[in-house]
Design a protein around this motif. Structure first.
Motif, PDB file in Angstrom:
ATOM      1  N   ALA A 111      -0.253   1.016   4.343  1.00  0.00           N
ATOM      2  CA  ALA A 111       0.795   0.954   5.137  1.00  0.00           C
ATOM      3  C   ALA A 111       0.428   0.873   6.578  1.00  0.00           C
ATOM      4  CB  ALA A 111       1.632   2.077   5.042  1.00  0.00           C
ATOM      5  N   ASP A 112      -0.648   1.171   7.150  1.00  0.00           N
ATOM      6  CA  ASP A 112      -1.356   1.084   8.378  1.00  0.00           C
ATOM      7  C   ASP A 112      -1.842  -0.624   8.704  1.00  0.00           C
ATOM      8  OD1 ASP A 112      -3.505   1.267   6.971  1.00  0.00           O
ATOM      9  OD2 ASP A 112      -4.441   2.524   7.990  1.00  0.00           O
ATOM     10  N   GLU A 113      -1.590  -1.545   7.691  1.00  0.00           N
ATOM     11  CA  GLU A 113      -2.299  -2.814   7.782  1.00  0.00           C
ATOM     12  C   GLU A 113      -3.670  -2.904   7.811  1.00  0.00           C
ATOM     13  OE1 GLU A 113       0.005  -5.590   8.698  1.00  0.00           O
ATOM     14  OE2 GLU A 113       1.821  -4.022   8.663  1.00  0.00           O
ATOM     15  N   ARG A 114      -4.367  -1.756   7.348  1.00  0.00           N
ATOM     16  CA  ARG A 114      -5.931  -2.083   7.137  1.00  0.00           C
ATOM     17  C   ARG A 114      -5.927  -2.302   5.865  1.00  0.00           C
ATOM     18  NH1 ARG A 114      -8.412  -0.262  11.428  1.00  0.00           N
ATOM     19  NH2 ARG A 114      -7.227   0.947  12.984  1.00  0.00           N
ATOM     20  N   ILE A 115      -7.062  -2.946   5.574  1.00  0.00           N
ATOM     21  CA  ILE A 115      -7.689  -3.108   4.031  1.00  0.00           C
ATOM     22  C   ILE A 115      -8.229  -1.822   3.668  1.00  0.00           C
ATOM     23  CG2 ILE A 115      -9.048  -4.621   2.551  1.00  0.00           C
ATOM     24  CD1 ILE A 115      -9.034  -6.760   4.892  1.00  0.00           C
ATOM     25  N   GLU A 116      -7.529  -1.297   2.556  1.00  0.00           N
ATOM     26  CA  GLU A 116      -7.836   0.204   1.986  1.00  0.00           C
ATOM     27  C   GLU A 116      -9.035  -0.164   1.019  1.00  0.00           C
ATOM     28  OE1 GLU A 116      -4.471   2.159   0.870  1.00  0.00           O
ATOM     29  OE2 GLU A 116      -5.513   3.428  -0.696  1.00  0.00           O
ATOM     30  N   ALA A 117      -9.015  -1.106   0.100  1.00  0.00           N
ATOM     31  CA  ALA A 117      -9.775  -1.537  -0.832  1.00  0.00           C
ATOM     32  C   ALA A 117      -9.854  -2.933  -1.267  1.00  0.00           C
ATOM     33  CB  ALA A 117      -9.509  -0.579  -2.159  1.00  0.00           C
ATOM     34  N   ALA A 118     -10.970  -3.404  -1.704  1.00  0.00           N
ATOM     35  CA  ALA A 118     -11.131  -4.944  -1.821  1.00  0.00           C
ATOM     36  C   ALA A 118     -12.212  -5.081  -2.921  1.00  0.00           C
ATOM     37  CB  ALA A 118     -11.589  -5.682  -0.651  1.00  0.00           C
TER      38      ALA A 118
END
Ligand SMILES: Nc1ncnc2c1ncn2[C@@H]1O[C@H](COP(=O)(O)OP(=O)(O)OP(=O)(O)O)[C@@H](O)[C@H]1O
Ligand SMILES: [Mg+2]
Length: 341
Positions: A22-29
């Motif tokens: 939700a904070d626009e960061r990539i959480e996992a990839a």
């Protein structure tokens, strides 16, 4: 979903996938997505990792509680993906689950198909337009002119012949393409095939005072293959060598054995001393309808499908085609066929 479980799930997917918090960061990839997002993508802001406004808009919409969506993602002029962005609830709010599909080859094959249809239409329309024009003339101005009638009928016959050859070659090509995965099984004498192809081309060669010589094929040379298709291969290669070679030259067909790391091969070289081919054309020469000089090829009655058919037949035989050519010196087309299988 716990973070490690999420990473495991992503790792199991066979295409690029990542989750944007939700904070626009990539959480996992997953690993497949790193070439696209950058190696140190996890933890970064998505907008900094990837410049893709439609994807960013879709992620923002899903974060805002909207339904899943599918958007195009163009990474360069050649690479096109589609991104499916769907909501994934999480502790910090709604997350965006992004899955990418590589559409590049689909887009390319669609373009190839469109080109092909355009080419076929163009190749058929040219002779057809000529014939329609001559029919009209025969009905009107040339109606009572016996000489003109004879001449126009001759031209019409030639144009009809061209259309006939085109349709025949298209049918050959589609048959060869559909059979490409079925390996031929017959035992074929390559020496006989080469003699047969050479004798078919010889009358045309003699008109140009050219000679066709075959070397290394006095005794039978057995190969697993399809005799008709192999005849077609060497007919086209020898015919090309005569057609695009210099008048009065020798076209040499030689059979040798060659052992490379992949195994033992029979190698047939078709060598001419013609004008040669500029290297920029070589990679595209076996494409359907590709000709160095379309005008000249048409004038010779060619369809530009010959080498495309050759390529498919050679592939079906698990062989390879090599083209070596120098402008002003001539060309060597080599066919390698696996021996003794
Ligand atoms: N031995 C050669 N020397 C020079 N150019 C060649 C030679 N063989 C082929 N080419 C070039 O490659 C093009 C494609 O050859 P291909 O056999 O596919 O078509 P084509 O001979 O024009 O027509 P078709 O074989 O259908 O009658 C030719 O138009 C010609 O420009
Ligand atoms: Mg040809």
């Amino acid at each position: 979903m716990e973070h490690t479980a999420l990473a495991e799930l992503l790792a199991g997917l066979p295409f690029p996938a990542f989750v944007v918090g939700a904070d626009e960061r990539i959480e996992a990839a997953n690993a497949a997505s790193l070439p696209i997002l950058g190696q140190a993508a996890v933890g970064r802001n998505l907008a900094l990792a990837l410049r893709a406004p439609p994807l960013l808009a879709a992620v923002a919409a899903v974060h805002a509680g909207e339904a899943a969506r599918d958007v195009p993602l163009r990474l360069s002029d050649e690479t096109l993906f589609r991104a499916n962005v769907s909501p994934l609830s999480g502790p910090g709010g709604m997350r965006a689950f992004c899955v990418l599909r590589d559409m590049t080859s689909e887009v390319q094959s669609e373009a190839i198909r469109r080109d092909f249809v355009a080419n076929v239409s163009h190749e058929l329309r040219t002779p057809l337009t000529a014939m329609i024009g001559f029919i009209e003339t025969l009905r009107t101005s040339a109606r009572d002119d016996a000489n003109a009638r004879e001449r126009f009928l001759g031209i019409m016959e030639r144009e009809a012949g061209r259309m006939n050859r085109l349709v025949r070659d298209l049918l050959h090509l589609s048959r060869v393409e559909s059979e490409e995965r079925m390996r031929p099984r017959d035992q074929v004498d390559l020496a006989g095939v080469l003699r047969g192809a050479a004798s078919t081309v010889r009358p045309g060669a003699e008109e140009k005072q050219s000679h066709i010589t075959i070397i290394g094929a006095d005794a039978p040379v057995m190969v697993t293959g399809d005799a008709d298709q192999l005849t077609q291969v060497f007919l086209n290669l020898i015919e090309n060598a005569v057609k695009y070679g210099a008048p009065g030259q020798e076209v040499r067909v030689s059979v040798t054995r060659e052992t490379v790391s992949r195994g033992a091969f029979l190698r047939v070289d078709v060598i001419d001393r013609g004008e040669g081919i500029d290297p920029i054309h070589l990679p595209r020469l076996t494409e359907r309808f590709y000709r160095v000089d379309a005008h000249r090829s048409r004038a010779e009655g060619g369809t530009g499908l010959g080498l495309a058919i050759v390529k498919h037949i050679v592939n079906r035989h698990r062989g390879s085609l090599r083209i070596d050519s120098r402008k002003g010196e001539g060309s060597t087309f080599s066919v390698l066929l696996p021996e003794g299988e």
